[in-house]
Design a protein around this motif. Sequence first.
Motif, PDB file in Angstrom:
ATOM      1  N   PRO A  48       0.799  -1.221   0.000  1.00 30.41           N
ATOM      2  CA  PRO A  48       0.000   0.000   0.000  1.00 30.41           C
ATOM      3  C   PRO A  48       0.832   1.271   0.000  1.00 30.41           C
ATOM      4  O   PRO A  48       0.294   2.350   0.197  1.00 30.41           O
ATOM      5  N   GLY A  49       2.144   1.160  -0.226  1.00 34.62           N
ATOM      6  CA  GLY A  49       2.981   2.349  -0.310  1.00 34.62           C
ATOM      7  C   GLY A  49       2.488   3.290  -1.395  1.00 34.62           C
ATOM      8  O   GLY A  49       1.884   2.887  -2.383  1.00 34.62           O
ATOM      9  N   LEU A  89       3.353  -1.932  12.485  1.00 32.90           N
ATOM     10  CA  LEU A  89       3.928  -2.012  11.145  1.00 32.90           C
ATOM     11  C   LEU A  89       5.451  -1.917  11.206  1.00 32.90           C
ATOM     12  O   LEU A  89       6.162  -2.649  10.505  1.00 32.90           O
ATOM     13  N   ALA A  90       5.959  -1.046  12.063  1.00 34.18           N
ATOM     14  CA  ALA A  90       7.406  -0.917  12.213  1.00 34.18           C
ATOM     15  C   ALA A  90       8.001  -2.208  12.763  1.00 34.18           C
ATOM     16  O   ALA A  90       9.062  -2.665  12.310  1.00 34.18           O
ATOM     17  N   ALA A  91       7.318  -2.832  13.729  1.00 34.00           N
ATOM     18  CA  ALA A  91       7.806  -4.080  14.315  1.00 34.00           C
ATOM     19  C   ALA A  91       7.837  -5.200  13.281  1.00 34.00           C
ATOM     20  O   ALA A  91       8.670  -6.117  13.357  1.00 34.00           O
ATOM     21  N   LEU A  92       6.917  -5.130  12.307  1.00 37.27           N
ATOM     22  CA  LEU A  92       6.853  -6.145  11.258  1.00 37.27           C
ATOM     23  C   LEU A  92       7.794  -5.852  10.085  1.00 37.27           C
ATOM     24  O   LEU A  92       7.857  -6.626   9.126  1.00 37.27           O
ATOM     25  N   GLY A  93       8.479  -4.708  10.150  1.00 38.60           N
ATOM     26  CA  GLY A  93       9.394  -4.356   9.071  1.00 38.60           C
ATOM     27  C   GLY A  93       8.702  -3.798   7.846  1.00 38.60           C
ATOM     28  O   GLY A  93       9.326  -3.711   6.776  1.00 38.60           O
ATOM     29  N   ARG A  94       7.453  -3.404   7.988  1.00 38.59           N
ATOM     30  CA  ARG A  94       6.723  -2.857   6.847  1.00 38.59           C
ATOM     31  C   ARG A  94       7.152  -1.419   6.588  1.00 38.59           C
ATOM     32  O   ARG A  94       7.475  -0.672   7.529  1.00 38.59           O
ATOM     33  N   ILE A  95       7.146  -1.010   5.329  1.00 35.97           N
ATOM     34  CA  ILE A  95       7.650   0.322   4.980  1.00 35.97           C
ATOM     35  C   ILE A  95       6.522   1.317   4.718  1.00 35.97           C
ATOM     36  O   ILE A  95       6.786   2.461   4.365  1.00 35.97           O
ATOM     37  N   HIS A  96       5.265   0.891   4.889  1.00 39.43           N
ATOM     38  CA  HIS A  96       4.152   1.812   4.732  1.00 39.43           C
ATOM     39  C   HIS A  96       3.593   2.166   6.109  1.00 39.43           C
ATOM     40  O   HIS A  96       3.918   1.531   7.109  1.00 39.43           O
ATOM     41  N   GLY A  97       2.750   3.190   6.139  1.00 39.11           N
ATOM     42  CA  GLY A  97       2.095   3.602   7.374  1.00 39.11           C
ATOM     43  C   GLY A  97       0.594   3.392   7.296  1.00 39.11           C
ATOM     44  O   GLY A  97       0.050   3.003   6.253  1.00 39.11           O
ATOM     45  N   LYS A  98      -0.067   3.670   8.410  1.00 39.68           N
ATOM     46  CA  LYS A  98      -1.513   3.473   8.519  1.00 39.68           C
ATOM     47  C   LYS A  98      -2.264   4.233   7.427  1.00 39.68           C
ATOM     48  O   LYS A  98      -3.145   3.673   6.764  1.00 39.68           O
ATOM     49  N   GLU A  99      -1.940   5.513   7.232  1.00 38.02           N
ATOM     50  CA  GLU A  99      -2.692   6.325   6.275  1.00 38.02           C
ATOM     51  C   GLU A  99      -2.513   5.829   4.852  1.00 38.02           C
ATOM     52  O   GLU A  99      -3.449   5.889   4.041  1.00 38.02           O
ATOM     53  N   GLU A 100      -1.322   5.337   4.523  1.00 40.98           N
ATOM     54  CA  GLU A 100      -1.111   4.780   3.187  1.00 40.98           C
ATOM     55  C   GLU A 100      -1.983   3.548   2.972  1.00 40.98           C
ATOM     56  O   GLU A 100      -2.525   3.342   1.876  1.00 40.98           O
TER      57      GLU A 100
END
Length: 390
Positions: free
Chosen positions: A106-107, A137-148
């Motif tokens: 979702p980036g 999301l940060a703990a999972l290593g994801r590079i997107h945020g909630k709003e994205e």
Amino acid sequence: MIIPPPLSLYVHIPWCVQKCPYCDFNSHAQKGTIPEIEYIDALLEDLSTDISKYQLQNTPRKLHSIFIGGGTPSLISPEQIGRLLRGIEAKLPFEDNIEITMEANPGTIEAERFAEFQRQGVNRISIGVQSFEDEKLAALGRIHGKEEAINAAHLAHKIGLNSFNLDLMHGLPNQSQEQALADLDKAIELNPYHLSWYQLTIEPNTLFYSKPPVLPDDDDLWDIFEQGHQRLTDAGYVQYEISGYSKPGYQCRHNLNYWHFGDYLGIGCGSHGKLSFHDGRIIRTTKVKHPKGYLAAYQNLVKLYLDAETLVEAEERPFEYFMNRFRLIEDCPKVEFTERTGLMLTDIQNEIDWALDQGYLTDRVSHWKITEKGKLFFNDLIAGFMLDTE
């Protein structure tokens, strides 16, 4: 004799921006520019090799579905995805209303290209949201945020896709019941056609396996599932598979073919395939795993795309069939077992009798059905169909 089932195609794109600590898929962090033109060329040659090897050009089978997974397929340009799909159709005709799914992050950059992917032929997108909490999301290593993630779902609705899926996990590191259910509530609010809602599991060869995080205990996980299942049901979603929920009529056709022990070609790094033949053979294939080795097969022809081909022996087929088929909530027709495995019902009567005695199944004239106890002890049920080879 086997009656060949529907034929699907899985396409693996191995690159992603960075490797997530829970991911055990064949994915590789992007270093430099992705060689997308060469890779699409290799995919199409890989497909041609399979068609020729297994004489698929001589059969009337059309492609039932295509799933482009990864990695992060949305890192590939829409133009190259379009070239890939046109190349596939030139080699294997499509069924009417074929389902073509592509996984996407979702980036912002990838989401902005949803409409372009749709114009190239993709009619279903699976968006890897995982959580709506930035901390998780940060703990999972994801590079997107909630709003994205929220914007990606809104955009998928806006462009009028035939269907789209949200991937959402629960049982995350240090996640409370309230947080897990709040994530699910947000996903339901976004009103996707399909929701894949599954528990985080720690797999070997991942960072989380070597450095395990603190996860919710079994009691919390069960409460999350029970309450979440009820919320999904109340919102009009139907559970058709262990972790798959959809609005009526929007089940994932590609995944359904897997669970029905259907056939599928696999092209791309480390992809897997399964093919059935009228003469009773069932084979499984695995392609070269590393991108460098896979591209070497195209550039230099120093190695075939095929890494391994194995014959599924008769005594292995009940386990393989039921391992897939009992993931589905629907009844399991007895005739399907015979058509897909080439075996007789008498070949598994002892195992069926055992499963009935254990209370894992119910038996009707035309079908079996997994019970709630069977779902709870799923691994024990499936292990019961490992036939003695001696």
